[in-house]
Design an enzyme around this catalytic site. Structure first.
Site, mmCIF file in Angstrom:
data_model
loop_
_atom_site.group_PDB
_atom_site.id
_atom_site.type_symbol
_atom_site.label_atom_id
_atom_site.label_comp_id
_atom_site.label_asym_id
_atom_site.label_seq_id
_atom_site.Cartn_x
_atom_site.Cartn_y
_atom_site.Cartn_z
ATOM 1 N N PHE A 123 0.740 -1.559 0.038
ATOM 2 C CA PHE A 123 0.094 -0.226 -0.113
ATOM 3 C C PHE A 123 0.592 1.073 0.374
ATOM 4 O O PHE A 123 2.057 1.680 0.421
ATOM 5 C CB PHE A 123 -0.730 -0.128 1.073
ATOM 6 C CG PHE A 123 -1.481 0.845 1.885
ATOM 7 C CD1 PHE A 123 -3.232 1.061 1.053
ATOM 8 C CD2 PHE A 123 -1.294 2.097 3.238
ATOM 9 C CE1 PHE A 123 -3.588 2.265 1.728
ATOM 10 C CE2 PHE A 123 -1.805 3.225 3.244
ATOM 11 C CZ PHE A 123 -3.401 3.438 2.009
ATOM 12 N N GLY A 131 3.421 12.834 5.339
ATOM 13 C CA GLY A 131 3.232 11.887 5.690
ATOM 14 C C GLY A 131 2.033 11.966 6.691
ATOM 15 O O GLY A 131 1.006 11.586 5.828
ATOM 16 N N THR A 158 6.441 -0.981 3.732
ATOM 17 C CA THR A 158 6.319 -2.284 3.539
ATOM 18 C C THR A 158 5.947 -3.238 2.708
ATOM 19 O O THR A 158 5.178 -2.983 1.745
ATOM 20 C CB THR A 158 5.752 -1.858 4.646
ATOM 21 O OG1 THR A 158 5.925 -1.208 6.139
ATOM 22 C CG2 THR A 158 6.077 -3.428 5.545
ATOM 23 N N ARG A 268 16.493 -15.876 37.600
ATOM 24 C CA ARG A 268 17.926 -15.456 37.964
ATOM 25 C C ARG A 268 17.557 -15.361 39.381
ATOM 26 O O ARG A 268 15.964 -14.665 39.611
ATOM 27 C CB ARG A 268 17.209 -14.002 36.962
ATOM 28 C CG ARG A 268 18.485 -13.157 37.628
ATOM 29 C CD ARG A 268 19.921 -13.179 37.112
ATOM 30 N NE ARG A 268 20.329 -12.164 38.112
ATOM 31 C CZ ARG A 268 21.936 -12.329 37.252
ATOM 32 N NH1 ARG A 268 22.268 -13.817 36.501
ATOM 33 N NH2 ARG A 268 22.688 -11.231 37.250
ATOM 34 N N ILE A 337 13.255 -5.837 34.241
ATOM 35 C CA ILE A 337 13.874 -6.911 34.717
ATOM 36 C C ILE A 337 14.625 -7.665 34.354
ATOM 37 O O ILE A 337 15.229 -8.579 35.394
ATOM 38 C CB ILE A 337 12.210 -8.040 33.919
ATOM 39 C CG1 ILE A 337 11.232 -7.128 34.736
ATOM 40 C CG2 ILE A 337 12.188 -9.610 35.238
ATOM 41 C CD1 ILE A 337 9.617 -7.564 34.924
ATOM 42 N N GLY A 339 17.673 -6.790 33.755
ATOM 43 C CA GLY A 339 19.218 -6.147 34.112
ATOM 44 C C GLY A 339 19.780 -5.870 32.757
ATOM 45 O O GLY A 339 19.805 -5.951 31.968
ATOM 46 N N GLY A 340 21.051 -5.994 33.036
ATOM 47 C CA GLY A 340 22.083 -6.069 31.823
ATOM 48 C C GLY A 340 21.666 -6.979 31.006
ATOM 49 O O GLY A 340 21.951 -6.756 29.752
ATOM 50 N N GLU A 363 0.383 3.305 10.037
ATOM 51 C CA GLU A 363 -0.236 2.989 10.194
ATOM 52 C C GLU A 363 -0.942 4.432 10.622
ATOM 53 O O GLU A 363 -2.611 4.544 11.792
ATOM 54 C CB GLU A 363 -1.067 1.990 9.996
ATOM 55 C CG GLU A 363 -0.724 1.115 9.084
ATOM 56 C CD GLU A 363 -1.043 -0.335 8.981
ATOM 57 O OE1 GLU A 363 -2.338 0.052 9.005
ATOM 58 O OE2 GLU A 363 -0.765 -1.171 8.529
#
Ligand SMILES: Cc1cc2nc3c(=O)[nH]c(=O)nc-3n(C[C@H](O)[C@H](O)[C@H](O)COP(=O)(O)OP(=O)(O)OC[C@H]3O[C@@H](n4cnc5c(N)ncnc54)[C@H](O)[C@@H]3O)c2cc1C
Length: 379
Positions: A123, A131, A158, A268, A337, A339-340, A363
């Protein structure tokens, strides 16, 4: 919330979830990193009827409803948001306008190959200078003899690279803004029609996002879609449906973030206990799930209204607004959650955040969603 689904919808959900887990999940991270379009997966989705869920079997569609379509996009996006939008842009933005506004000849000519996934659709409304303000588009179409001759450049499209059937919008009366636009079906391979620049993006990297360039591109007179100068309306109606697809994509991303966070927080350990024992983590999970379920219900409502043939423009905008912000929120919390580890590519949380952001933009941006919602309220 499966209690709201019919037996048929539950079976579809199970089938798509199984397919997505077995076929999409194992390659999702690698394909996204390498920017690989999931050609084989799309073919298999076509075989399963998922490239035309809500369209009649006479056009090779699965003959199901829009709630089923929502379920399918969510389940696919749970593992790969790129694949989710490949299917959603194809179904909502290319199949749907042809089904809704096409002549019987156009439907017979284009829909069977689109709904089976043999051909991919796209489309093309957006242009470099147009835009949110789609009426300011500069692409033109002039009737010369028995051909429409189209000139202009579309961008950010797309499926632009893969699409063989493109629904393209052009000014047929440039003196008018929104009232001078018409829609056309342009096929790949037409002289004067080519794919231009490919965008490098933050996320959804399995999808192509390209320019489409039309230079004296002559298409048959009968390839106009819908009535002359009524293209803007076609674009807006099409985008209403598309927003339910994007809301469903966002739901899939949010759910992925939640499910991964539950798993990680149980595994963890810190301070000699799983981190899910900490109230701080529990509250994050509770907020994520509440936002997800609210978004799901809004998307379900929009899809239900569409299935019932009732107006759903405001409801689709609300669903997309809420679900997209939920996807970004949940992906952000998922990183926290983790973390690193959440900041690394060892886990998928960072991909969810990158993929989530676009659902707030395409959209119709979420600023435009708020305009649609408030305009309906103030009518
Ligand atoms: C990955 C990707 C895929 C896409 N796929 C497609 C596709 O398949 N087909 C297609 O046609 N387009 C596609 N688009 C285009 C997309 O729909 C547009 O990017 C989007 O509608 C915003 O337009 P814009 O980027 O020109 O931003 P602009 O319209 O320039 O907006 C810039 C900012 O200004 C804000 N803004 C603009 N107008 C107003 C207003 N009236 N009130 C308040 N704020 C406002 C916006 O919300 C935004 O924050 C895609 C874009 C991307 C990035």
């Amino acid at each position: 919330m499966d209690y709201l689904l019919t037996e048929e919808q539950k079976m579809l959900k199970e089938m798509v979830a199984k397919f997505a887990k077995e076929e999409i999940a194992p390659v999702a991270r690698e394909f996204e990193e390498k920017g690989i379009f999931p050609q084989e997966i799309v073919k298999k989705l076509g075989n399963l009827g998922l490239m035309g869920v809500a369209y009649p079997p006479e056009y090779n569609g699965a003959g199901m409803d829009n709630i089923s379509y929502m379920i399918a996009i969510e389940e696919i996006s749970r593992y790969c948001a790129s694949t989710g939008v490949i299917v959603s842009a194809h179904s909502s933005l290319a199949v749907d306008p042809i089904y809704r506004f096409g002549t019987e000849e156009q439907k017979k000519k284009y829909l069977p190959a689109l709904c089976s996934g043999e051909r991919i659709g796209c489309f093309a409304l957006t242009e470099p200078s147009s835009g949110s303000d789609a009426g300011s588009a500069r692409t033109t179409a002039k009737l010369i003899g028995d051909k429409w001759v189209i000139n202009g450049t579309k961008h950010f499209i797309t499926n632009g690279e893969e699409a063989e059937v493109c629904v393209i919008f052009a000014h047929t009366d440039p003196s008018q803004k929104t009232k001078g636009i018409s829609a056309f079906i342009v096929e790949k391979g037409t002289e004067g029609f080519r794919v231009g620049k490919h965008e490098k993006k933050l996320g959804i990297n399995c999808t192509s996002t390209t320019e489409l360039i039309l230079e004296d591109c002559a298409i048959p007179k009968e390839n106009i879609l819908g009535d002359l100068n009524k293209g803007f309306k076609i674009a807006m109606v099409t985008l209403d449906g598309g927003r339910l697809g994007i809301a469903s994509q966002a739901l899939g991303i949010a759910r992925a973030a939640i499910e991964d966070s539950i798993k990680f927080s149980k595994e963890r350990e810190q301070f000699d206990q799983p981190i899910c024992q900490f109230q701080a983590i529990q509250w994050m999970l509770a907020n994520m799930n509440t936002e997800y379920e609210a978004s799901w219900l809004l998307t379900y409502r929009g899809s239900l209204l569409k299935d019932k043939g009732l107006p759903y423009s405001k409801e689709a905008a609300m669903a997309k607004l809420k679900a997209s912000e939920t996807a970004s929120f949940c992906a952000d919390r998922a990183i926290q959650i983790h973390g690193g580890y959440g900041y690394t590519k060892e886990f998928d949380a960072e991909r969810y955040l990158r993929d989530a952001k676009i659902t707030e933009i395409y959209e119709g941006t979420n600023e435009i969603m708020r305009i649609v919602i408030s305009a309906a309220m103030l009518k």
